[in-house]
Scaffold this motif. Sequence first.
Motif, PDB file in Angstrom:
ATOM      1  N   GLY A   1       0.779  -1.229   0.000  1.00 52.11           N
ATOM      2  CA  GLY A   1       0.000   0.000   0.000  1.00 52.11           C
ATOM      3  C   GLY A   1       0.811   1.279   0.000  1.00 52.11           C
ATOM      4  O   GLY A   1       0.396   2.268   0.619  1.00 52.11           O
ATOM      5  N   VAL A   2       1.962   1.282  -0.682  1.00 49.89           N
ATOM      6  CA  VAL A   2       2.750   2.509  -0.798  1.00 49.89           C
ATOM      7  C   VAL A   2       3.010   2.788  -2.273  1.00 49.89           C
ATOM      8  O   VAL A   2       2.863   1.905  -3.132  1.00 49.89           O
ATOM      9  N   ASP A   3       3.392   4.027  -2.580  1.00 47.56           N
ATOM     10  CA  ASP A   3       3.750   4.372  -3.952  1.00 47.56           C
ATOM     11  C   ASP A   3       5.036   3.661  -4.349  1.00 47.56           C
ATOM     12  O   ASP A   3       5.915   3.424  -3.510  1.00 47.56           O
ATOM     13  N   ARG A   4       5.139   3.349  -5.638  1.00 48.27           N
ATOM     14  CA  ARG A   4       6.359   2.714  -6.128  1.00 48.27           C
ATOM     15  C   ARG A   4       7.575   3.602  -5.890  1.00 48.27           C
ATOM     16  O   ARG A   4       8.665   3.111  -5.597  1.00 48.27           O
ATOM     17  N   SER A   5       7.386   4.926  -6.012  1.00 56.15           N
ATOM     18  CA  SER A   5       8.491   5.868  -5.791  1.00 56.15           C
ATOM     19  C   SER A   5       8.990   5.815  -4.347  1.00 56.15           C
ATOM     20  O   SER A   5      10.184   5.957  -4.082  1.00 56.15           O
TER      21      SER A   5
END
Length: 287
Positions: free
Chosen positions: A36-40
């Motif tokens: 549940g986090v951004d790929r960046s």
Amino acid sequence: MDSKERIFRVDSFRQRLIEVMSRTGIKSAGLAQAIGVDRSTLSQLLAEENDRLPRVDTLMAIASKLQISVDWLLGLTGESRSGAEILSQSLQLTPSSPLPSGASLRLWHKEAMGTKIRYVPANLPDFVKTEAVLACEYGLFENISLEQVIDTTKERYYEVQQPGCDMEICLSTQKMMGFARGEGLWCTLSLQDRCQQLEWFAQLVDELYPKLRVYLFNESRNYASPYTIFGAKRSAVYMGHMYFVFNTSEHVQTLIGHFDGLIRGAEVQAHELKPWIRHLLNEVRER
């Protein structure tokens, strides 16, 4: 932690995360989506120039998804274990003694000496209870005598007085007021005995402050089952006739977070407890 230790933890986290991702074949995009986090965000954590650890919730999500321990990710242990192994080694079911301080509790307290102990009691902490209160609570127990109960309670009381003791207790205002008014379990306890108990409690926390700090939270806003956290290595949740004992840092840290939340939401701070008890005593005496 100091800067050298922080750098070591960050490097260990990055290297071990890359290792387990390679071993399991999971890609950055898939892991980022799963936790549940951004790929960046994940890319930043994996970058060599990164000097920060992830947030606790992100760290826990990574460990859960990859079925590894937080300790291993941070370089605290060289042993990589699966999720099933972590759970089997983490959770123990330990029978509780009918005494206020049974053999298991005494051992856990001894092992945690010199570290912070966090305690959410079922009602009043056993080591502050007067003989009249102990007789009320334990008088009908089979196979134990009141003398045994008093002896084990005194042992805990003496331990709290020792140099190096560092204990925090969170207790609900409702339990304190219920005791003062003689409700439930204490309906047969006289007003005199209840007042003597509260006076002794106020005196004790005042004498032992700041190494003993007692906070009161409101049960209408927060809830806590009885549990004790022994330093950073063990926590025990009381279930009536047994303890659920957790022995891994990720589980212990979760309970520490819950305990810290009780303190943040406390309506009575540790230094305010004595006057709060005095006010409560005046109320019940005037009824």
